[in-house]
Design a protein around this motif. Structure first.
Motif, short mmCIF file in Angstrom:
data_model
loop_
_atom_site.label_atom_id
_atom_site.label_comp_id
_atom_site.label_asym_id
_atom_site.label_seq_id
_atom_site.Cartn_x
_atom_site.Cartn_y
_atom_site.Cartn_z
N ILE A 166 8.59 9.97 -0.76
CA ILE A 166 7.19 9.67 -0.42
C ILE A 166 7.08 8.27 0.18
O ILE A 166 7.19 7.28 -0.55
CB ILE A 166 6.30 9.79 -1.68
N PRO A 167 6.89 8.16 1.51
CA PRO A 167 6.68 6.85 2.09
C PRO A 167 5.24 6.40 1.84
O PRO A 167 4.32 7.21 1.98
CB PRO A 167 6.92 7.07 3.59
N ALA A 168 5.06 5.15 1.44
CA ALA A 168 3.69 4.71 1.15
C ALA A 168 3.46 3.30 1.68
O ALA A 168 4.24 2.39 1.40
CB ALA A 168 3.46 4.73 -0.36
N ASN A 224 0.26 0.77 1.84
CA ASN A 224 -1.13 0.51 1.47
C ASN A 224 -1.86 1.79 1.07
O ASN A 224 -2.88 2.15 1.66
CB ASN A 224 -1.88 -0.20 2.62
N GLU A 225 -1.31 2.47 0.09
CA GLU A 225 -1.90 3.73 -0.36
C GLU A 225 -2.41 3.61 -1.79
O GLU A 225 -2.32 4.57 -2.57
CB GLU A 225 -0.89 4.87 -0.25
N ALA A 226 -2.93 2.44 -2.16
CA ALA A 226 -3.37 2.22 -3.55
C ALA A 226 -4.41 3.26 -3.99
O ALA A 226 -4.45 3.65 -5.16
CB ALA A 226 -3.93 0.82 -3.69
N ASP A 260 8.00 1.95 -0.81
CA ASP A 260 6.87 1.09 -0.52
C ASP A 260 7.20 0.30 0.75
O ASP A 260 8.07 -0.57 0.75
CB ASP A 260 6.61 0.14 -1.69
N ASP A 261 6.50 0.65 1.82
CA ASP A 261 6.83 0.11 3.14
C ASP A 261 6.10 -1.21 3.39
O ASP A 261 5.32 -1.34 4.34
CB ASP A 261 6.44 1.17 4.19
N GLY A 262 6.31 -2.17 2.50
CA GLY A 262 5.71 -3.50 2.69
C GLY A 262 4.21 -3.52 2.46
O GLY A 262 3.48 -4.24 3.17
N ALA A 310 1.78 10.11 1.22
CA ALA A 310 1.21 9.63 -0.04
C ALA A 310 -0.31 9.70 -0.04
O ALA A 310 -0.96 9.14 -0.91
CB ALA A 310 1.66 8.19 -0.27
N ASP A 311 -0.90 10.40 0.93
CA ASP A 311 -2.35 10.32 1.08
C ASP A 311 -3.09 11.61 0.70
O ASP A 311 -4.26 11.78 1.04
CB ASP A 311 -2.71 9.93 2.52
N LEU A 312 -2.39 12.52 0.03
CA LEU A 312 -2.98 13.78 -0.46
C LEU A 312 -3.45 14.71 0.67
O LEU A 312 -4.21 15.62 0.43
CB LEU A 312 -4.17 13.50 -1.40
N SER A 352 -7.22 4.69 4.79
CA SER A 352 -7.38 5.09 6.19
C SER A 352 -6.02 5.27 6.85
O SER A 352 -5.00 4.81 6.35
CB SER A 352 -8.19 4.04 6.95
N THR A 353 -6.04 5.96 8.00
CA THR A 353 -4.78 6.27 8.69
C THR A 353 -4.07 4.98 9.12
O THR A 353 -4.70 3.99 9.45
CB THR A 353 -5.02 7.17 9.91
N LYS A 354 -2.74 5.04 9.08
CA LYS A 354 -1.95 3.88 9.49
C LYS A 354 -1.50 4.05 10.94
O LYS A 354 -0.82 3.21 11.48
CB LYS A 354 -0.72 3.72 8.58
N PHE A 355 -1.83 5.19 11.52
CA PHE A 355 -1.42 5.44 12.89
C PHE A 355 -2.60 5.39 13.83
O PHE A 355 -3.19 6.41 14.16
CB PHE A 355 -0.68 6.79 12.99
N1 UDP Z 1 3.30 5.11 6.28
C1 UDP Z 1 4.37 4.27 6.02
N2 UDP Z 1 4.55 3.18 6.84
C2 UDP Z 1 3.75 2.92 7.90
C3 UDP Z 1 2.68 3.81 8.17
C4 UDP Z 1 2.49 4.90 7.35
O1 UDP Z 1 5.11 4.47 5.05
O2 UDP Z 1 3.98 1.92 8.58
C5 UDP Z 1 3.07 6.28 5.39
C6 UDP Z 1 1.66 6.34 4.83
O3 UDP Z 1 1.53 5.56 3.66
C7 UDP Z 1 1.51 7.83 4.55
C8 UDP Z 1 2.33 8.47 5.67
O4 UDP Z 1 3.20 7.45 6.15
O5 UDP Z 1 2.08 8.20 3.30
C9 UDP Z 1 1.46 9.00 6.77
O6 UDP Z 1 0.60 7.99 7.25
P1 UDP Z 1 -0.90 8.28 7.65
O7 UDP Z 1 -1.53 9.18 6.64
O8 UDP Z 1 -1.59 6.97 7.89
O9 UDP Z 1 -0.72 9.05 9.03
P2 UDP Z 1 -1.63 10.24 9.59
O10 UDP Z 1 -1.67 11.29 8.50
O11 UDP Z 1 -2.96 9.65 9.85
O12 UDP Z 1 -0.89 10.68 10.81
#
Ligand code: UDP
Ligand code: MG
Length: 338
Positions: free
Chosen positions: A33-35, A37-39, A66-68, A118-120, A227-230
């Protein structure tokens, strides 16, 4: 109830970390599970995953990367009580999702590995289906979005165009709606970990490694919080990594464009010569000249730019820096015995 134990070991940065051995005592299933800022969602994610995993298989583990994060993601994971052993890898800074996934895959020891956000957003009921299909013999069972109704028209068009470009001349087909959410056999994970490149576009690499793959359509949920990280910039960067890693036609097409333009200029030269011979000496048209200069300068700059994009990736690979660095590697024992 067993007392919580923390086995804290620090791992020095290894230039080319390899996948761990997955022996007979390895867990049946690892969840990576990459995360970042997913508090708002990490605790609920871990609770749900532990519950699901205990229902599905006898032995499983969770690897959270935990990606920083700059919020409380890390503290929430370390201070929580989880039904499964949780291995927490803290990367030394934000390296991006692709690298976080790789860190997780390299440390997962399971016979099969599930990658999960990690965002459900990705309902865990699909893991049941993935496991069933895996047991039928598929080595990769991956999620594809059933629809993209939640995305804007522009984003849908850009994604479609991107995958069309990506698949031009590609030796493997990279499906447009594929997610990182997938279950992979140990063989596949080992193959991914053995690839030497550090600029990684995972959706391309999953397709590149091959193996018996099956797509299952999934209905995504809205984010559980945060919120989305992308956003646009991250998507653009990831897109460029994908294109430079899996295509070479943008480099080669300039030969064709150059030849076509050269032919056209020969014809235009002949036309001008003929016109001068027939109609006498014409006043040189500066506007034609100006347009031609702008046009050709644009074309040249564009081609140099494309060259630069590829060269930048080559440069980054040549430097040989690792894709990520691990600052901390902690295992949090399960709060109760299975
Ligand atoms: N994530 C990560 N590093 C980053 C950006 C995102 O580990 O630099 C993780 C994020 O925590 C999440 C997953 O990648 O668990 C998907 O990210 P996000 O939900 O923001 O993407 P979206 O679903 O909007 O494409
Ligand atoms: Mg998401």
């Amino acid at each position: 109830m067993m007392g919580r134990m923390q086995d804290i070991s620090r791992e020095t940065a290894n230039m080319r970390p390899r996948a761990l051995d997955s022996g007979p005592l390895a867990p049946d299933l690892s969840f990576v599970i990459p995360a970042y800022n997913e508090a708002e969602t990490i605790a609920e994610t871990l609770t749900r995953v532990s519950r699901k995993a205990r229902r599905l298989v006898l032995h499983s583990e969770i690897v959270v990367v935990d990606d920083g994060s700059s919020d409380e993601t890390l503290e929430l994971v370390t201070s929580g009580q989880w039904d499964l052993p949780v291995r927490l890898l803290r990367l030394s800074r934000n390296f991006g999702k692709e690298q976080a996934i790789m860190a997780g895959l390299r440390h997962a020891t399971g016979k099969a590995v599930v990658i999960l956000d990690a965002d459900l957003q990705e309902p865990l009921r699909y893991v049941d289906t993935m496991l069933e299909r895996y047991r039928e013999g598929y080595e990769i069972v991956y999620a594809v979005r059933a629809h993209r109704d939640d995305e804007s028209w522009l984003k849908r068009r850009c994604t479609a165009a991107f995958y069309r470009f990506l698949n031009i001349g590609s030796e493997v087909s990279m499906p447009a709606g594929a997610r990182d959410f997938r279950l992979m056999d140990r063989k596949v994970v080992d193959a991914l970990c053995a690839l030497p490149e550090s600029n990684r576009f995972m959706k391309g690499l999953y397709a590149w490694v091959g193996f018996r793959s099956l797509a299952i359509p999934v209905e995504l949920q809205p984010r559980g919080g945060g919120s989305t990280k992308f956003r646009f910039r991250e998507l653009l960067r990831l897109g460029m990594t994908g294109l430079t890693a899996f295509t070479d036609w943008p480099l080669r097409m300039w030969t064709g464009i150059g030849m076509i333009l050269a032919m056209l200029s020969i014809f235009y030269g002949l036309f001008l010569a003929g016109r001068t011979l027939l109609l006498g000496h014409a006043v040189p048209g500066w506007s034609t000249l100006a347009v031609a200069i702008f046009f050709f300068s644009g074309i040249q700059l564009m081609s140099i730019g494309v060259l630069g994009e590829y060269l930048a990736r080559v440069f980054s690979e040549v430097k040989g820096r690792p894709g990520y660095l691990i600052a901390e590697d902690v295992t949090i024992a399960a709060s109760s015995e299975c």
